[in-house]
Design an enzyme around this catalytic site. Sequence first.
Site, mmCIF file in Angstrom:
data_model
loop_
_atom_site.group_PDB
_atom_site.id
_atom_site.type_symbol
_atom_site.label_atom_id
_atom_site.label_comp_id
_atom_site.label_asym_id
_atom_site.label_seq_id
_atom_site.Cartn_x
_atom_site.Cartn_y
_atom_site.Cartn_z
ATOM 1 C CG ASP A 30 -2.093 0.903 1.104
ATOM 2 O OD1 ASP A 30 -2.360 1.382 -0.020
ATOM 3 O OD2 ASP A 30 -2.754 1.166 2.117
ATOM 4 C CG ASN A 78 -7.518 -2.415 -5.824
ATOM 5 O OD1 ASN A 78 -6.574 -3.158 -5.568
ATOM 6 N ND2 ASN A 78 -7.846 -1.406 -5.008
HETATM 7 C C1 FPP Z 1 -2.043 0.116 -3.292
HETATM 8 O O1 FPP Z 1 -1.568 1.443 -3.278
HETATM 9 C C2 FPP Z 1 -1.474 -0.574 -4.428
HETATM 10 C C3 FPP Z 1 -2.203 -1.159 -5.432
HETATM 11 C C4 FPP Z 1 -3.666 -1.143 -5.459
HETATM 12 C C5 FPP Z 1 -1.543 -1.801 -6.569
HETATM 13 C C6 FPP Z 1 -0.244 -2.466 -6.285
HETATM 14 C C7 FPP Z 1 0.447 -2.626 -7.565
HETATM 15 C C8 FPP Z 1 1.772 -2.594 -7.751
HETATM 16 C C9 FPP Z 1 2.741 -2.528 -6.653
HETATM 17 C C10 FPP Z 1 2.365 -2.643 -9.129
HETATM 18 C C11 FPP Z 1 1.913 -3.768 -9.997
HETATM 19 C C12 FPP Z 1 2.074 -5.092 -9.374
HETATM 20 C C13 FPP Z 1 2.859 -6.095 -9.847
HETATM 21 C C14 FPP Z 1 2.847 -7.403 -9.142
HETATM 22 C C15 FPP Z 1 3.724 -5.969 -11.009
HETATM 23 P P1 FPP Z 1 -2.599 2.629 -3.421
HETATM 24 O O2 FPP Z 1 -2.693 2.992 -4.851
HETATM 25 O O3 FPP Z 1 -3.896 2.243 -2.777
HETATM 26 O O4 FPP Z 1 -1.898 3.745 -2.606
HETATM 27 P P2 FPP Z 1 -2.585 4.866 -1.719
HETATM 28 O O5 FPP Z 1 -3.210 4.167 -0.529
HETATM 29 O O6 FPP Z 1 -1.439 5.721 -1.344
HETATM 30 O O7 FPP Z 1 -3.597 5.560 -2.566
#
Ligand code: FPP
Length: 257
Positions: A30, A78
């Site tokens: 996250d 998501n």
């Molecule tokens: C949460 O951060 C993260 C995600 C929903 C996506 C995670 C994806 C990756 C790390 C990259 C792609 C994955 C792979 C395996 C290649 P957020 O966007 O909710 O962050 P925030 O809470 O700060 O808004």
Amino acid sequence: MRTPSSRRLMGDTLISDTSLLPVHVAIVMDGNGRWAEERHQPRLFGHKAGVTSVRTVVETAREIGIRHLTLYAFSTENWRRPPGEVKGLMTLLDSYLKSELKTMLKNDIRLHCLGQQDKLPPGVQKTLAKGIDATAHCSAMTLNLALSYGSRSEIIEAVRALTAKCLAGELSPAALDEDVLSRHLSTSGQPDPDLFIRTGGERRLSNFLLWQISYAELYFTDIKWPDFGRNELLEAVADYGARQRRFGKTGSQLQQG
Ligand code: FPP
């Protein structure tokens, strides 16, 4: 009792007592969006940086001898994000899977997917299937990518399958126990996570592996996922190694063996 001797993990000295290592580590990655916003960049910039952390963490986990690594890359919830962000994440996932296949094979890493694979864009499904198929023989570490994953729906799917078996007379309700249910989850055949890590400062589980993490040690860090690298993983693993897992017993019972 586990002692802080696992601090040896810090820096470049790898652990020698493998009993202090978690066998299965599960991570909620996250903080990508906030990391990007802090830099006045679009959210996708944070996800791109997050892919670099994925590479580092997979490499480090494999190097130190973690046998199962589960990364929460995309939840069932998501899909509600802006379409541009969803599309960008799917593109990143597709290119990650394509570019990492060689490295996974070289490092003997088996790719596995948790979640509703059929909900992913057809191109990603194809790339994923190719990666899963090509690495099926690998055995040093299993990399589980949780994609369009939600724990409650995973449990409902398992209950549905078990009910169907009971109705068909293939399974007696009396024979239904924790092992049987575990074998009907998408983590079937894998041990439950020992260590659950969540980056980004939130302290919640977010519908991730709710059944499987019943006895996991929880580790929360304010570090946002793009800043979570080798040292941060080693620190989390060292913290785990210093904990005493009692599984319902008392500390003195454990000391008596
Ligand atoms: C949460 O951060 C993260 C995600 C929903 C996506 C995670 C994806 C990756 C790390 C990259 C792609 C994955 C792979 C395996 C290649 P957020 O966007 O909710 O962050 P925030 O809470 O700060 O808004």
